[in-house]
Write a protein that holds these residues in place. Structure first.
Motif, PDB file in Angstrom:
ATOM      1  N   LYS A 207       0.836  -1.203   0.000  1.00 54.51           N
ATOM      2  CA  LYS A 207       0.000   0.000   0.000  1.00 54.51           C
ATOM      3  C   LYS A 207       0.869   1.250   0.000  1.00 54.51           C
ATOM      4  N   ALA A 208       1.973   1.207   0.757  1.00 51.51           N
ATOM      5  CA  ALA A 208       2.914   2.328   0.752  1.00 51.51           C
ATOM      6  C   ALA A 208       3.564   2.487  -0.620  1.00 51.51           C
ATOM      7  N   GLY A 234      -4.080 -14.637  -0.365  1.00 51.93           N
ATOM      8  CA  GLY A 234      -5.146 -13.810  -0.944  1.00 51.93           C
ATOM      9  C   GLY A 234      -4.992 -12.337  -0.627  1.00 51.93           C
ATOM     10  N   PHE A 235      -4.671 -11.998   0.622  1.00 56.92           N
ATOM     11  CA  PHE A 235      -4.514 -10.596   1.010  1.00 56.92           C
ATOM     12  C   PHE A 235      -3.337  -9.959   0.287  1.00 56.92           C
ATOM     13  N   VAL A 236      -2.261 -10.708   0.137  1.00 60.02           N
ATOM     14  CA  VAL A 236      -1.071 -10.194  -0.553  1.00 60.02           C
ATOM     15  C   VAL A 236      -1.368  -9.970  -2.031  1.00 60.02           C
ATOM     16  N   LEU A 237      -2.079 -10.907  -2.656  1.00 58.81           N
ATOM     17  CA  LEU A 237      -2.422 -10.761  -4.079  1.00 58.81           C
ATOM     18  C   LEU A 237      -3.316  -9.546  -4.314  1.00 58.81           C
ATOM     19  N   ASN A 238      -4.283  -9.328  -3.433  1.00 54.48           N
ATOM     20  CA  ASN A 238      -5.132  -8.139  -3.558  1.00 54.48           C
ATOM     21  C   ASN A 238      -4.305  -6.863  -3.468  1.00 54.48           C
ATOM     22  N   ALA A 239      -3.348  -6.860  -2.527  1.00 61.98           N
ATOM     23  CA  ALA A 239      -2.485  -5.689  -2.378  1.00 61.98           C
ATOM     24  C   ALA A 239      -1.608  -5.480  -3.609  1.00 61.98           C
ATOM     25  N   LEU A 240      -1.176  -6.587  -4.241  1.00 56.35           N
ATOM     26  CA  LEU A 240      -0.379  -6.479  -5.471  1.00 56.35           C
ATOM     27  C   LEU A 240      -1.195  -5.875  -6.607  1.00 56.35           C
ATOM     28  N   ASP A 242      -3.698  -3.833  -6.365  1.00 52.17           N
ATOM     29  CA  ASP A 242      -3.868  -2.410  -6.060  1.00 52.17           C
ATOM     30  C   ASP A 242      -2.579  -1.638  -6.308  1.00 52.17           C
ATOM     31  N   MET A 243      -1.441  -2.215  -5.911  1.00 53.21           N
ATOM     32  CA  MET A 243      -0.163  -1.534  -6.072  1.00 53.21           C
ATOM     33  C   MET A 243       0.170  -1.313  -7.538  1.00 53.21           C
ATOM     34  N   TYR A 244       0.051  -2.369  -8.364  1.00 52.41           N
ATOM     35  CA  TYR A 244       0.393  -2.219  -9.781  1.00 52.41           C
ATOM     36  C   TYR A 244      -0.570  -1.264 -10.497  1.00 52.41           C
ATOM     37  N   ALA A 245      -1.843  -1.292 -10.100  1.00 56.12           N
ATOM     38  CA  ALA A 245      -2.810  -0.373 -10.712  1.00 56.12           C
ATOM     39  C   ALA A 245      -2.456   1.070 -10.385  1.00 56.12           C
ATOM     40  N   LYS A 246      -2.062   1.327  -9.130  1.00 55.00           N
ATOM     41  CA  LYS A 246      -1.717   2.695  -8.723  1.00 55.00           C
ATOM     42  C   LYS A 246      -0.392   3.145  -9.328  1.00 55.00           C
ATOM     43  N   CYS A 247       0.511   2.194  -9.558  1.00 55.85           N
ATOM     44  CA  CYS A 247       1.827   2.551 -10.111  1.00 55.85           C
ATOM     45  C   CYS A 247       1.815   2.649 -11.634  1.00 55.85           C
ATOM     46  N   SER A 270     -10.447  -3.447  -6.297  1.00 57.78           N
ATOM     47  CA  SER A 270      -9.104  -2.968  -6.660  1.00 57.78           C
ATOM     48  C   SER A 270      -8.958  -2.892  -8.177  1.00 57.78           C
ATOM     49  N   MET A 271      -9.445  -3.919  -8.869  1.00 54.64           N
ATOM     50  CA  MET A 271      -9.351  -3.936 -10.321  1.00 54.64           C
ATOM     51  C   MET A 271     -10.234  -2.858 -10.942  1.00 54.64           C
ATOM     52  N   LEU A 272     -11.409  -2.701 -10.368  1.00 52.17           N
ATOM     53  CA  LEU A 272     -12.355  -1.706 -10.879  1.00 52.17           C
ATOM     54  C   LEU A 272     -11.804  -0.288 -10.754  1.00 52.17           C
TER      55      LEU A 272
END
Length: 529
Positions: A207-208, A234-240, A242-247, A270-272
């Protein structure tokens, strides 16, 4: 000495055996007996009054209020802390588990003030050597946003390398406070000190990474989590995702999203939001329909983000229908977005209906309805209602109000609101406020007053919005001299904005200065505009 008085005896004449009384005589006898009985009773009462008079007893208050008033959880916790402090002052030794349990309770109740009181009671030596208590203090302060104190407790821990728990808490505190660089620095320090991250570390770190927006760092963290065996969490994949989408790498975000076997609402949201952030509205709507088809729950942030970015009014209305069926219409962010949708679609009656029927209103709600009427006198009416309701306006509120005054030519109202903003609400003007004031005076033909705002009142250098408002006013009122000044500043601030060149050409053309207009046209050609 008490004298007992005998009641008088009453003699009744004897009745012969052959006398049969009538109904009337029986009734009268009954009346006489009742009357005599009443006299005897009254006599006894008078006697008691004269001889045996005792005061009435009153009930004991303790027996009436034998139950203490109910306590809230916070009040009960505060009383326990007071008892703890009193016991320590008497020299009673407190078990470490009590401190740990109380800190856990403070965390669950979000009671940082009471946690501070407990912190003061914990002996320094115990705090430094007991990792569990120190870790819970770090978590409490981090959760409540006081990351400086959290880091201070963290630095004083003797054995902070035994567990990832205090590190995770502090990283989460920095991330939630928007201090992404500090969160990442702590993660790298964790690596240097040989503390192994766990499955709770990576969602916070990712997230950071998304907050910083540096994909190289995100990829390095991705490699770390794969190496440590968390690539299928699952939690790590969701964070990934979100991270790649934001980056900025929406393709890689989608690739990871497709690898998630059991997608939950966080995965879909996150994908949406990633698609929406990249302006891929068609993909976002397709994802939205897929979520609805699969029965996934959309969070209010995702729905309001879709509404804010959908260009088709008809599609927005369809989404509104889905929102109503889901019972999400009165969520703050969704209702505010719907007000904006109907305002942009010039359906102000529908926007007003939504606003009027909101169970509760926040500052965004008031700003949304005022902004919706930025070219309407109702903007000032809603501001009066806002003040009457006790809501505090912010900078955005006054931008909309001053803009409305500028469009409606309400110079005195604009001056009053600008003064009110500074005096009553202690809001320092920003660039947009000054642009509105320049626009207010300029549209009213008060070009000198508009220029004086820039020259004499602004505490900082005027930007393109301010000079642009002045240039447009000069075009409206054919003011060549001030228009030339405004245009010159704009040519330096926005050298590639052809609109500024065109306005100056029109000003020269209206004044009959064709040679100057031609000179500006050549400047445009030379700059490739």
């Amino acid at each position: 000495m008490v004298t007992i008085l005998q009641p008088p005896s009453f003699h009744t004449p004897p009745r012969t055996l052959h006398h049969y009384p009538s109904i009337t005589s029986k009734t009268s006898r009954k009346k006489r007996e009742l009357k005599e009985k009443h006299k005897q009773t009254q006599f006894q009462k008078n006697l008691n009054k004269r001889t045996l008079s005792f005061p009435k007893s009153s009930p004991t208050p303790l027996l009436i209020n034998h139950r203490p008033p109910p306590q809230t959880q916070l009040e009960a916790l505060e009383n326990v802390i007071k008892d703890l402090q009193s016991s320590m002052e008497k020299g009673i030794r407190i078990d470490t588990q009590i401190f740990s349990s109380l800190l856990e309770t403070c965390y669950r109740l979000n009671a940082v003030e009471l946690g501070v009181k407990i912190h003061r009671l914990i002996p320094i030596n115990l705090l430094r050597r007991n990792v569990g208590i120190s870790s819970k203090l770090v978590r409490l302060y981090s959760t409540c946003g006081d990351v400086e104190v959290a880091h201070q407790v963290f630095d004083e821990m003797f054995k902070r390398g035994e567990s990832a728990f205090p590190w995770n808490s502090l990283i989460a505190g920095y991330t939630e406070s928007g201090l992404y660089e500090d969160a990442m620095a702590l993660y790298f320090q964790m690596e240097e000190e040989g503390v192994e991250p766990d499955q709770f570390t990576f969602p916070r770190v990712l997230k950071a990474c998304g907050g910083i927006g540096l994909i190289r760092i995100g990829e390095a963290v991705h490699r770390d989590l794969v190496r440590l065996g968390f690539a299928n969490d699952g939690f790590v994949l969701n964070a990934l995702v979100d991270m790649y989408a934001k980056c900025g790498d929406i393709v890689k975000a989608r690739r990871i999203f497709d690898k998630i076997d059991c997608k939950d609402s966080i995965s879909w949201n996150s994908m949406l939001t990633g698609y929406i952030r990249h302006g891929l509205i068609a993909e976002a709507l397709h994802t939205f329909h897929s979520m609805v088809h699969d029965g996934m729950e959309l969070d209010s942030v995702a729905v309001s983000t879709i509404l804010a970015n959908v260009s088709s009014f008809e599609v927005a209305v369809q989404i509104h229908g889905w929102i109503v069926r889901r019972g999400m219409e009165w969520d703050f962010s969704i209702a505010n977005s719907l007000i904006a949708v109907y305002s942009n679609g010039r359906k102000l009656d529908r926007a007003r209906w939504l606003f009027d029927h909101m169970p509760k209103k926040d500052i965004v709600s008031w700003n949304s309805i005022i902004s919706a009427h930025c070219k309407d006198l109702k903007a000032l009416t809603y501001f009066e209602l806002m003040e009457r309701d006790g809501a505090l306006p912010d900078k955005i509120t006054f931008v909309s109000l001053l803009s409305a005054c500028a469009h409606l030519g309400l110079v005195q109202d604009g001056e009053r609101l600008f003064s009110l903003m500074k005096a009553r609400y202690q809001i320092n003007p920003i660039m947009e406020h000054y642009a509105c004031m320049v626009n207010l005076y300029g549209r009213a033909g008060l070009i000198n007053e508009a220029y004086a705002i820039i020259r004499d009142q602004m505490e900082f250098e005027a930007g393109p919005t301010v000079w642009g408002a002045l240039l447009y006013s000069c075009y409206l009122h054919r003011n060549v001299d001030t228009g030339e000044i405004a245009a010159q500043y704009l040519f330096d601030l926005e050298p590639d904005n052809e609109h500024n060149f065109e306005l100056l050409m029109k000003i020269y053309g209206n004044a009959g200065r064709l040679e100057d207009a031609e000179r500006v046209r050549k400047m445009m050609v030379d700059r490739g505009l």
